[in-house]
Design a protein around this motif. Structure first.
Motif, short mmCIF file in Angstrom:
data_model
loop_
_atom_site.label_atom_id
_atom_site.label_comp_id
_atom_site.label_asym_id
_atom_site.label_seq_id
_atom_site.Cartn_x
_atom_site.Cartn_y
_atom_site.Cartn_z
N LYS A 470 -12.21 15.58 9.69
CA LYS A 470 -12.47 15.18 8.12
C LYS A 470 -12.23 14.35 7.73
O LYS A 470 -10.51 13.75 7.65
CB LYS A 470 -11.79 16.61 7.42
CG LYS A 470 -12.62 16.67 6.09
CD LYS A 470 -11.18 18.38 6.01
CE LYS A 470 -11.95 18.58 4.39
NZ LYS A 470 -10.66 19.59 3.75
N LEU A 471 -13.15 13.48 6.41
CA LEU A 471 -12.31 12.51 5.92
C LEU A 471 -11.43 13.00 4.52
O LEU A 471 -11.88 13.19 3.56
CB LEU A 471 -13.18 11.52 5.57
CG LEU A 471 -14.53 10.67 6.53
CD1 LEU A 471 -15.66 10.32 5.32
CD2 LEU A 471 -13.50 10.11 7.10
N VAL A 472 -10.13 12.21 4.74
CA VAL A 472 -9.63 12.02 3.31
C VAL A 472 -8.88 11.18 2.66
O VAL A 472 -8.57 10.28 3.36
CB VAL A 472 -7.60 13.05 4.48
CG1 VAL A 472 -7.14 13.20 3.20
CG2 VAL A 472 -8.34 14.24 4.60
N PHE A 473 -8.79 11.15 1.55
CA PHE A 473 -8.54 10.02 0.83
C PHE A 473 -7.45 10.12 0.59
O PHE A 473 -6.26 10.51 0.34
CB PHE A 473 -9.42 9.57 -0.22
CG PHE A 473 -9.23 8.41 -1.33
CD1 PHE A 473 -9.25 7.38 -1.19
CD2 PHE A 473 -7.92 9.29 -2.19
CE1 PHE A 473 -9.06 6.22 -1.87
CE2 PHE A 473 -7.86 7.70 -3.37
CZ PHE A 473 -8.25 6.89 -3.13
N ASN A 474 -6.51 8.78 0.71
CA ASN A 474 -4.78 8.77 0.52
C ASN A 474 -4.77 6.75 -0.18
O ASN A 474 -4.84 6.36 0.41
CB ASN A 474 -3.74 9.71 0.94
CG ASN A 474 -2.48 9.01 0.41
OD1 ASN A 474 -1.86 8.00 0.09
ND2 ASN A 474 -2.31 10.53 1.12
N SER A 475 -4.11 6.81 -1.28
CA SER A 475 -4.60 5.85 -1.77
C SER A 475 -3.31 5.18 -0.98
O SER A 475 -3.19 3.56 -0.82
CB SER A 475 -3.77 4.93 -3.39
OG SER A 475 -3.18 6.76 -3.79
N ASN A 476 -2.68 5.16 -0.51
CA ASN A 476 -1.56 4.92 0.61
C ASN A 476 -1.98 4.06 1.71
O ASN A 476 -1.85 4.71 2.41
CB ASN A 476 -0.53 5.58 0.43
CG ASN A 476 0.70 6.05 -0.41
OD1 ASN A 476 0.93 4.04 -1.60
ND2 ASN A 476 0.59 6.97 -1.13
N VAL A 477 -2.65 2.83 1.79
CA VAL A 477 -3.38 2.83 2.84
C VAL A 477 -2.02 1.90 4.33
O VAL A 477 -0.99 1.52 3.74
CB VAL A 477 -4.00 0.66 2.71
CG1 VAL A 477 -5.07 2.16 2.28
CG2 VAL A 477 -3.40 0.09 2.41
N PRO A 478 -2.30 2.35 5.83
CA PRO A 478 -1.45 1.78 6.68
C PRO A 478 -2.32 -0.12 6.17
O PRO A 478 -2.31 -0.71 5.76
CB PRO A 478 -2.25 1.40 7.35
CG PRO A 478 -3.19 3.21 7.26
CD PRO A 478 -3.74 2.84 5.72
N LYS A 479 -0.21 -0.31 6.52
CA LYS A 479 -0.15 -2.01 6.76
C LYS A 479 0.68 -1.72 7.62
O LYS A 479 0.56 -1.82 8.78
CB LYS A 479 0.96 -1.86 5.37
CG LYS A 479 0.41 -2.02 4.19
CD LYS A 479 1.22 -1.89 2.67
CE LYS A 479 1.14 -1.74 1.45
NZ LYS A 479 -0.69 -2.09 1.05
#
Length: 518
Positions: A470-479
């Motif tokens: 399931k796709l979940v949006f979160n503005s804190n992207v992996p870096k």
């Protein structure tokens, strides 16, 4: 990565109900599942919102008998019920009230039906509106101690809420609602005569995140993210008098601080044996000020950890006499000021801030005062509940030269890194310490994580995670930092399902992380 917004709707029309007129939805509604999240009990102990476990309109006092006594350090799950849809100006009949918006009887919480239909007394004029669950006593709690409350999880119990504006209340009590006002004979049997305004607000899911939905005159929708928290938490005051649930008090109560959601830690001064912790007034979302009177009110199931702190404990915010609540999150220390006068509430929050910075972080009081003026925001939590509330937001990352930072994962300590004033941890390290496995795909720059029943995929630079396909949006992207894939500590709960609560122990910011409630 760009994806279309996938919206999960519940088949209801947004409705505005004035007890003068009301709008009916044009579609029916059937909801076989009441909760919008997994309906599970996460605590060591479970307190339902059955009639024998609740009170309506008042808080526990020193004469109250605990419904349960737990050891210090226990996690307790509380069911809470919103008063909206139940109180007299809405007819004290939630099935009938919510039915006007297409909600079937099965879509109304059984707890709400039982409470509204019960013989429990509630005076619309004299009593507070809130339904309070508790109290729970904690072993070893004595007057002069402090109860540390860590919010572990919050589960929504229904996919809708209500925002209300009532005559004589709110930030503009003589201007809103914009109608003729209450009429003679207003009662639970004639709720329309109150002429109050309540706005039914469904919530919908977009890419794994929930949003409240409100209409415009043009027929469009306004969406705002939900941020659940319990508006009422606290311990019993040392009085035998009836304590209204409306104004916040020195031992907690209706503080309505929207920072106190999952991951928050709150400290309450104990005045009676056992502490007698209670909670209620669940919110899906609230703007600072809560100007209309209520926020987006809706029922929640909350799990909190209750720990007694004795005088001299290194995690206390200061060593002075503890006389009112204090809180902290990953980002902030939160000194709280409460007073019927908003100016005095502001002064009290500033005084608490100076005491904290001077005592805990060794700042000269004049320098602390200058720092607060230059760098700390003071927010009005709410102005509508007799006692006004102001809280400061002291940024923890401003003090990294003065404090250490540690993350405790099952007894293993790791040190988060700070990037753009946010704490990050290596996703492989944290996942493996929690018992998961991690596979890195260098070609796609994707991390695959298996943790319990969860399969998680996170891609460097993408703000979309995949959890069990399931796709979940979160503005804190992996870096990618120093050759390691890192994620913000703030997403660990949402993505990995682990509990994360911060406590400042002496001068160490400590994040305790685990998949269990211990």
């Amino acid at each position: 990565m760009f994806i279309n917004r996938t919206i999960r709707k519940f088949g209801v029309s947004v409705g505005i109900i004035s007890m003068f007129t009301f709008a009916l939805p044009s579609v029916g509604f059937s909801m076989p599942l009441q909760p919008t999240t997994i309906d599970k009990v996460e605590g060591d102990y479970y307190v339902t919102s059955a009639i024998e476990n609740i009170r309506w309109g008042s808080l526990p006092n020193r004469e109250s008998s605990p419904i349960l006594t737990v050891p210090s350090g226990s996690a307790v799950t509380f069911d809470t019920v919103s008063h909206e849809g139940l109180i007299e100006d809405q007819g004290r009949n939630p099935v009938e009230y919510f039915g006007k918006f297409g909600i079937s009887p099965d879509g109304v919480l059984d707890d709400a039906k039982v409470i509204a239909a019960s013989e429990i007394k509630h005076d619309y004029v004299k009593d507070g509106p809130h339904i309070i669950t508790g109290p729970v006593a904690v072993e070893g709690a004595e007057p002069g101690d402090v109860l540390k409350v860590e919010v572990l999880s919050l589960q929504t119990r229904v996919p809708y809420g209500v925002i209300s504006n009532r005559h004589g209340k709110g930030a503009l009590p003589n201007e809103f609602p914009e109608n003729t006002g209450p009429q003679e004979g207003a009662s639970a049997t004639k709720p329309e005569l109150y002429n109050n305004v309540s706005i039914f607000t469904p919530i919908e899911e977009i890419n794994g995140n929930w949003y409240g939905v409100l209409p415009t005159k043009a027929g469009k929708n306004v969406r705002f993210p939900i941020n659940p928290f319990l508006g009422v938490m606290g311990v019993a005051p040392n009085t035998s008098e009836v304590v209204s649930s409306i104004p916040p008090i020195e031992t907690g109560g209706n503080m309505d601080i929207n920072e106190l959601g999952v991951g928050a830690t709150i400290y309450y001064p104990i005045q009676v044996k056992g502490g007698l912790f209670y909670t209620g007034d669940p919110h899906f979302a609230q703007g600072d000020g809560e100007v209309a009177l209520t926020a987006l009110e809706a029922s929640l199931r909350g799990t909190v950890r209750l720990t007694v702190l004795k005088k001299g404990d290194p995690s206390l915010p200061h060593s002075g006499e503890f006389t009112q609540p204090f809180a902290e999150t990953e980002d902030y220390w939160i000194p709280i000021g409460l007073d019927p006068d908003l100016d005095e509430a502001m002064k009290e929050s500033v005084r608490e801030s100076i005491q904290f910075l001077s005592d805990k972080l060794d700042m000269d009081r004049s320098v602390a005062y200058a720092y607060l003026s230059a760098a700390t925001d003071y927010e009005v939590s709410q102005v509508v509940d007799r006692t006004k509330g102001v809280h400061g937001l002291i940024r923890k990352t401003d003090f990294l030269e003065h404090v250490d930072v540690a993350m405790n994962v099952g007894g293993t300590l790791i040190k988060p890194v700070v990037h753009n004033n946010e704490f990050y941890v290596p996703i492989r390290t944290i996942s493996e310490l929690l018992g998961g496995t991690v596979v890195w795909d260098n070609k796609t720059r994707t991390t695959q994580i298996k943790l319990g029943t969860k399969n998680i995929s996170a891609q460097i630079g993408s703000d979309v995670y995949s959890i069990n396909d399931k796709l979940v949006f979160n503005s804190n992207v992996p870096k990618l930092l120093n050759g390691e894939t890192v994620v913000p500590v703030s997403v660990i709960n949402e993505i990995l399902g682990a509990y994360v609560n911060w406590t400042t122990i002496d001068k160490t910011l400590t994040a305790n992380v685990s998949l269990s409630k211990k």
